[in-house]
Motif scaffolding. Sequence first.
Motif, PDB file in Angstrom:
ATOM      1  N   GLU A  48      97.879 -17.601  19.856  1.00  0.00           N
ATOM      2  CA  GLU A  48      96.535 -18.134  20.342  1.00  0.00           C
ATOM      3  C   GLU A  48      95.991 -17.871  21.358  1.00  0.00           C
ATOM      4  OE1 GLU A  48      94.683 -22.621  19.571  1.00  0.00           O
ATOM      5  OE2 GLU A  48      97.168 -22.476  19.578  1.00  0.00           O
ATOM      6  N   ARG A  97      94.039 -18.349  11.027  1.00  0.00           N
ATOM      7  CA  ARG A  97      93.495 -18.681  12.404  1.00  0.00           C
ATOM      8  C   ARG A  97      92.273 -17.655  12.498  1.00  0.00           C
ATOM      9  NH1 ARG A  97      96.404 -22.859  12.553  1.00  0.00           N
ATOM     10  NH2 ARG A  97      98.580 -22.769  13.345  1.00  0.00           N
ATOM     11  N   PRO A  98      91.622 -18.098  13.247  1.00  0.00           N
ATOM     12  CA  PRO A  98      91.399 -19.600  13.980  1.00  0.00           C
ATOM     13  C   PRO A  98      91.421 -20.747  13.157  1.00  0.00           C
ATOM     14  CG  PRO A  98      89.400 -18.464  14.551  1.00  0.00           C
ATOM     15  CD  PRO A  98      90.151 -17.550  13.757  1.00  0.00           C
TER      16      PRO A  98
END
Length: 184
Positions: A48, A97-98
Amino acid sequence: MTKTIGIFVGSLRKDSYNKLVAKKFAELLPEGYEAKFIEIGNLPFYNEDLEVEGKVPEEWTRFREEVKSVDGVYFVSPEYNRSVPAVLKNALDVGSRPMGSSVWGGKPGLVVTVSPGGPGGFGANHHLRQSLVFLDVPTLQQPEAYIGGIMNLVDKDGNIADNTVQFFQMITDKYIQFFEKLTK
């Protein structure tokens, strides 16, 4: 209009039985459908911290765009330690993701596991299905596709036994019915 099925192979090995099986499934798609093999082996592990402007790996962006472009998805995978290979799990994570921007949602899916062992990748098949539920990938339930003893189903030239190909065709036909029902 041609429908595109993205194919994800959970084995990176050059001579993988999973790649052989995935290619056969691609050949069995009917007129009006085409297969697109999507590379997952070059994806950096999801982190992340990289999900910020200027740091997002180019491979993630390419992958997400490719997955967005397909209408349905096939996952063909071995079983590693009773679960999904890391490369395939990473692809699921990168595509999800995000948060709020998953590329997976609503794409009809098929899970095929291939193994030299008798259970045919049962553990990987069900772990993958568990993730697909969360990712909103409706997945064909029947017939289940556990291809065990694969080395006994392929000759020295890489040809898959006719009765196994007939089974693959039945699975493909059921998937197409499932796909068309969901995408009407």
